[in-house]
Design an enzyme around this catalytic site. Structure first.
Site, PDB file in Angstrom:
ATOM      1  N   GLN A 189      17.607   8.727  71.067  1.00 34.31           N
ATOM      2  CA  GLN A 189      18.209   8.135  72.279  1.00 34.31           C
ATOM      3  C   GLN A 189      18.958   6.870  71.860  1.00 34.31           C
ATOM      4  OE1 GLN A 189      15.992   8.195  75.975  1.00 34.31           O
ATOM      5  NE2 GLN A 189      14.318   9.214  74.929  1.00 34.31           N
ATOM      6  N   GLU A 242      -6.108   4.200  78.548  1.00 34.96           N
ATOM      7  CA  GLU A 242      -5.747   2.947  77.859  1.00 34.96           C
ATOM      8  C   GLU A 242      -6.303   2.963  76.436  1.00 34.96           C
ATOM      9  OE1 GLU A 242      -6.928  -0.731  79.641  1.00 34.96           O
ATOM     10  OE2 GLU A 242      -5.726  -0.382  81.434  1.00 34.96           O
ATOM     11  N   LYS A 270      28.021  22.171  68.345  1.00 36.79           N
ATOM     12  CA  LYS A 270      26.934  22.425  69.309  1.00 36.79           C
ATOM     13  C   LYS A 270      27.199  21.595  70.558  1.00 36.79           C
ATOM     14  CE  LYS A 270      22.770  20.394  68.707  1.00 36.79           C
ATOM     15  NZ  LYS A 270      21.450  20.115  68.115  1.00 36.79           N
ATOM     16  N   HIS A 292      17.760   9.564  63.078  1.00 35.40           N
ATOM     17  CA  HIS A 292      18.750  10.483  63.645  1.00 35.40           C
ATOM     18  C   HIS A 292      20.162   9.928  63.442  1.00 35.40           C
ATOM     19  CE1 HIS A 292      20.682  13.282  66.254  1.00 35.40           C
ATOM     20  NE2 HIS A 292      21.104  12.310  67.034  1.00 35.40           N
ATOM     21  N   THR A 343      17.809  24.556  68.153  1.00 32.70           N
ATOM     22  CA  THR A 343      19.041  24.328  67.379  1.00 32.70           C
ATOM     23  C   THR A 343      19.084  25.270  66.179  1.00 32.70           C
ATOM     24  OG1 THR A 343      19.026  22.006  68.028  1.00 32.70           O
ATOM     25  CG2 THR A 343      20.306  22.558  66.056  1.00 32.70           C
TER      26      THR A 343
HETATM   27  C1  R5P Z   1      19.841  16.663  67.493  1.00 36.26           C
HETATM   28  O1  R5P Z   1      20.903  16.113  67.599  1.00 36.26           O
HETATM   29  C2  R5P Z   1      18.920  16.603  66.326  1.00 36.26           C
HETATM   30  O2  R5P Z   1      19.571  16.234  65.152  1.00 36.26           O
HETATM   31  C3  R5P Z   1      18.199  17.931  66.134  1.00 36.26           C
HETATM   32  O3  R5P Z   1      19.159  18.924  65.791  1.00 36.26           O
HETATM   33  C4  R5P Z   1      17.530  18.369  67.397  1.00 36.26           C
HETATM   34  O4  R5P Z   1      16.893  17.297  67.989  1.00 36.26           O
HETATM   35  C5  R5P Z   1      16.529  19.452  67.128  1.00 36.26           C
HETATM   36  O5  R5P Z   1      15.899  19.755  68.338  1.00 36.26           O
HETATM   37  P1  R5P Z   1      15.460  21.233  68.707  1.00 36.26           P
HETATM   38  O6  R5P Z   1      14.596  21.720  67.588  1.00 36.26           O
HETATM   39  O7  R5P Z   1      14.692  21.055  69.989  1.00 36.26           O
HETATM   40  O8  R5P Z   1      16.702  22.021  68.904  1.00 36.26           O
END
Ligand code: R5P
Length: 302
Positions: free
Chosen positions: A96, A38, A190, A129, A226
């Site tokens: 999210q 906590e 992607k 995002h 990514t």
């Molecule tokens: C995803 O839609 C975000 O824009 C980033 O491309 C993603 O969250 C990057 O995450 P990671 O480095 O784990 O691939």
């Protein structure tokens, strides 16, 4: 009257840099973690009638940092501050932003609601995002761009650059970045496996990258997956160099090692999130975000 600035524990270095830009010092706050995990916070300054900024990046461990922010907001509210402005250099849970599968929560909206519930009057944040989450807030939100900081570095390359959007959802951000440079744009399609966190299913390049510098722009690097997959693909398609520019570096697990040994030639990030010294490597260049945030804070105080 001078405003007061308090910092949560997630990125005190950045909070100090912001305070310096404003010729101020951080206010005293006690943050205690009990053995059962906590948290207890105590604001050790008189905030009555003052404008108060609380700086906290909602980075890993996100829930701990969020809870600190909420408790600090409540403490400042109880101290009868005139106005409380939360400064979130990195807004956790922002990815999210929608319900992908039945049964999921709309987490970004939940976080917006709880931030408002403790009496925060205004928010400053950087490179969300997806801007649609601005609609989850009833309070005003100032949304700053972190990526524009990299424009100067791109111009200094003095070479042909193609801006790469790493997934279709990020198109608007990449378009804006490319327009600012008058550079062409290419897209990577992607697909993620929604049943397995962080797992990518496929990627495909749409556009010409042959003999050019491929500059991938993204909001955040987390596992590095990514970027690394995109870099392999871009080199296969003939890119002569791959540079990744992302506002937030929330390096988790071995992201730093994966990136270090990857075909990404240079990685540019800002310091919205604290990067521990052991996670630095030679390809990584960290650009300061404090002046951008401080400028926006200056406009809010009389
Ligand atoms: C995803 O839609 C975000 O824009 C980033 O491309 C993603 O969250 C990057 O995450 P990671 O480095 O784990 O691939």
């Amino acid at each position: 009257m001078k405003p007061l600035i308090f910092s949560g524990s997630s990125n005190t270095h950045l909070a100090n840099e912001i305070a310096k830009e404003l010729n101020l010092h951080l206010g005293k706050v006690e943050i205690v973690r009990f053995a059962d995990s906590e948290c207890r916070v105590r604001i050790e300054e008189d905030v009555e009638g003052k404008d108060v900024f609380i700086i906290q990046s909602l980075a890993d461990p996100v829930d701990e940092h969020l809870m600190e922010l909420l408790l600090m907001g409540d403490a400042v509210k109880r101290g009868e501050a005139r106005k409380i402005i939360a400064v979130l250099p990195y807004h956790g849970y922002a990815r999210q932003d929608r319900v992908h599968r039945p049964g999921e929560s709309l987490s970004a909206q939940v976080v917006a609601k709880i931030i408002e519930s403790v009496g925060i009057d205004k928010l400053i944040t950087v490179e969300l995002h997806n801007e649609t989450i601005l609609g989850f807030f009833k309070i005003p939100v100032v949304h700053l761009s972190g990526l524009s900081i990299f424009h100067k570095a791109v111009r200094e390359l003095k070479q042909e650059v193609v801006v790469i959007t790493p997934d279709a959802g990020a198109l608007k951000r990449s378009q804006r970045f490319a327009e600012g440079l008058d550079a062409p744009l290419a897209l990577i399609e992607k697909k993620r496996d929604l049943n397995t966190p962080h797992k990518l299913m496929s990627m495909r390049v749409v556009g010409d990258v042959l003999d050019k510098i491929a500059l991938i722009v993204d909001d955040v690097i987390v596992t590095g997956g990514t970027l690394v997959n995109a870099a392999y693909l871009l080199k296969e398609k003939g890119a002569k160099e791959v540079i990744a520019a992302a506002t937030h570096a929330d390096f988790v697990g071995g992201a730093d090692k994966i990136l270090k040994d990857s075909p990404v030639d240079k990685i540019w990030v800002t310091d919205t999130i604290k990067i521990p010294s052991e996670k630095y490597f030679s390809k990584l260049n960290v650009f300061p975000i404090a002046p951008t945030i401080a400028d926006s804070m200056k406009k809010m105080v009389k």
